[in-house]
Every structure is written in structure tokens, then in C-alpha cells.
Design an enzyme around this catalytic site. Sequence first.
Site, PDB file in Angstrom:
ATOM      1  N   ALA A 144      42.058  32.644  39.770  1.00  0.00           N
ATOM      2  CA  ALA A 144      41.409  33.489  38.753  1.00  0.00           C
ATOM      3  C   ALA A 144      42.372  34.647  38.479  1.00  0.00           C
ATOM      4  O   ALA A 144      42.249  35.734  39.060  1.00  0.00           O
ATOM      5  CB  ALA A 144      40.070  33.984  39.259  1.00  0.00           C
ATOM      6  N   ALA A 150      40.459  43.810  40.192  1.00  0.00           N
ATOM      7  CA  ALA A 150      40.315  42.571  40.967  1.00  0.00           C
ATOM      8  C   ALA A 150      39.202  41.720  40.360  1.00  0.00           C
ATOM      9  O   ALA A 150      38.633  42.069  39.330  1.00  0.00           O
ATOM     10  CB  ALA A 150      39.995  42.918  42.419  1.00  0.00           C
ATOM     11  N   ASN A 151      38.910  40.593  40.973  1.00  0.00           N
ATOM     12  CA  ASN A 151      37.736  39.793  40.571  1.00  0.00           C
ATOM     13  C   ASN A 151      37.147  39.130  41.806  1.00  0.00           C
ATOM     14  O   ASN A 151      37.674  39.285  42.905  1.00  0.00           O
ATOM     15  CB  ASN A 151      38.108  38.787  39.469  1.00  0.00           C
ATOM     16  CG  ASN A 151      39.110  37.765  39.941  1.00  0.00           C
ATOM     17  OD1 ASN A 151      38.833  36.973  40.838  1.00  0.00           O
ATOM     18  ND2 ASN A 151      40.312  37.789  39.371  1.00  0.00           N
ATOM     19  N   ARG A 152      36.047  38.394  41.615  1.00  0.00           N
ATOM     20  CA  ARG A 152      35.264  37.893  42.752  1.00  0.00           C
ATOM     21  C   ARG A 152      35.796  36.609  43.369  1.00  0.00           C
ATOM     22  O   ARG A 152      35.170  36.070  44.269  1.00  0.00           O
ATOM     23  CB  ARG A 152      33.823  37.626  42.321  1.00  0.00           C
ATOM     24  CG  ARG A 152      33.030  38.850  41.959  1.00  0.00           C
ATOM     25  CD  ARG A 152      31.586  38.434  41.661  1.00  0.00           C
ATOM     26  NE  ARG A 152      30.857  39.478  41.002  1.00  0.00           N
ATOM     27  CZ  ARG A 152      30.347  40.546  41.611  1.00  0.00           C
ATOM     28  NH1 ARG A 152      30.493  40.692  42.914  1.00  0.00           N
ATOM     29  NH2 ARG A 152      29.684  41.442  40.924  1.00  0.00           N
ATOM     30  N   SER A 153      36.901  36.067  42.894  1.00  0.00           N
ATOM     31  CA  SER A 153      37.386  34.801  43.448  1.00  0.00           C
ATOM     32  C   SER A 153      37.664  34.929  44.950  1.00  0.00           C
ATOM     33  O   SER A 153      38.345  35.857  45.385  1.00  0.00           O
ATOM     34  CB  SER A 153      38.677  34.388  42.735  1.00  0.00           C
ATOM     35  OG  SER A 153      39.255  33.285  43.390  1.00  0.00           O
TER      36      SER A 153
END
Length: 204
Positions: free
Chosen positions: A85, A19-22
Site C-alpha cells: 500500500a 502512513a496507512n493501515r497496511s
Amino acid sequence: MLVTAGPTHEPIDPVRVIANRSSGRQGFAIAAAAAEAGARVTLVAGPVALEAPPHVHRIDVETAEQMANAVFAALPADVAIFVAAVADWHVEPSPTKLKKGEGPPKLKFLPTRDILAELGASERRPPLLIGFAAETERVVEQAVAKQIAKRADWIVANDVSGDVMGGHRNRVHLVTADGVEDWPEASKEEVARRLIERVAQVLS
Ligand code: CTP
């Protein structure tokens, strides 16, 4: 108008994801501002904890592959704004949970589809195609490179070295064929309204 927002989640096994922080806030704010301005908006959203803005048709997806398919299914559009993202890599997910006792897993990373670049090169490319560029260094230079490589008309470049990812404020540079505009730091809602005003000017 077609908008993508949020992160994507790429499964590793039934319980784990890449995952990512978006947070999805900037993309949701753009969809909201466009709908307020009278656009018919489809919002393709990755996994986020946000309510759909009023009068926006929301399609929820999880992976980059699902996001790409949802985007192409939602065409045609006059304008597409790619704020998501999207994960650059996915793995072949294990059908069963990886067990700690088996040691660190050897993940084989495979590239995801680059949705913006695919659409930029496609016959179905909307007349106005806008991407975002999340950068931590040489922000404008790398945004210009993305504008060319992905055949986007505009790139909204943002410096994500602070707490922009997941935060409420944003400082962006708008890269167009005419040059680069440095916009002052503002809330994500203000950035969204300003961007939609510019889009409306072009469409009219
Ligand atoms: N994008 C996309 N599909 C991908 C990756 C990115 O549509 N698989 C879009 C994003 O929505 C954004 C633009 O391409 O509009 C740039 O995304 P960004 O993450 O800044 O760049 P990447 O192409 O992923 O390159 P890098 O991570 O090396 O900066």
C-alpha cells in the site's frame, strides 16, 4: 519473484510520518507461499512488525521512493506481485521538528512514484506483472481500470471497507484478461497459496 508488501512511511519531520493501515500480512503470506513452492523470492517490505518468511530475501525500505529504487534494483524477475500500500503523496520533510505552537503546518503534497505503473511501462517489465487494488466501492470496476492504466496482467482486487487492512482475512476478486473470478473469503495465507498456484500454472 519480486513481491512488495506493507505500507510506506513518508516523513513530515524527524518524528512524524504519513502512513496507512497496511500490516504487510498479505504480501508476506504471498512471499512465503512462493518460497514454499520453490520460487527464489525478493520481498521489498515497508515498515511492518513481521518476521521475514523462511528462504525469502527481504529488503526493508521506508518511503515510496526507496521502495521504487529497491524494486528496480532487484530486477530482472519472472513475476512481480505488488501488494504494498504505497503512499500516493509525500511532502518535503522539515529537517527540524515542527512545533505545535507554530500552528497547523501547511503541508504541500507531492505525488510519489507509481511503482507498478512505472514497471508496467518499462522495458524491464516482468513477463507476469500482478497488482493489487484496495477499494471501498465499485471494487471490480476500479480494479479493471487499474489493470489497464498500470498495464498489469492481473489485478487482485480487495474490498478494504471492513477490517481487511491490518486484519487476517481477505476476500478478493482476481481480474485477468479472461475475466473476473470471485474468490471466497479466506485467510490471507489461503489467498496467497491460491494465487501462487495460479502463477505456477501460468509459468508452466
Ligand atoms: N502502487 C505502486 N506505487 C504507488 C501506488 C500504488 O506500485 N505509488 C501499486 C500497489 O502496490 C498496487 C496497485 O499499485 O499493486 C494499486 O494500488 P492502490 O493503492 O489500490 O491504487 P492507487 O494507484 O494508489 O490509486 P487509488 O489510491 O486512487 O485507489
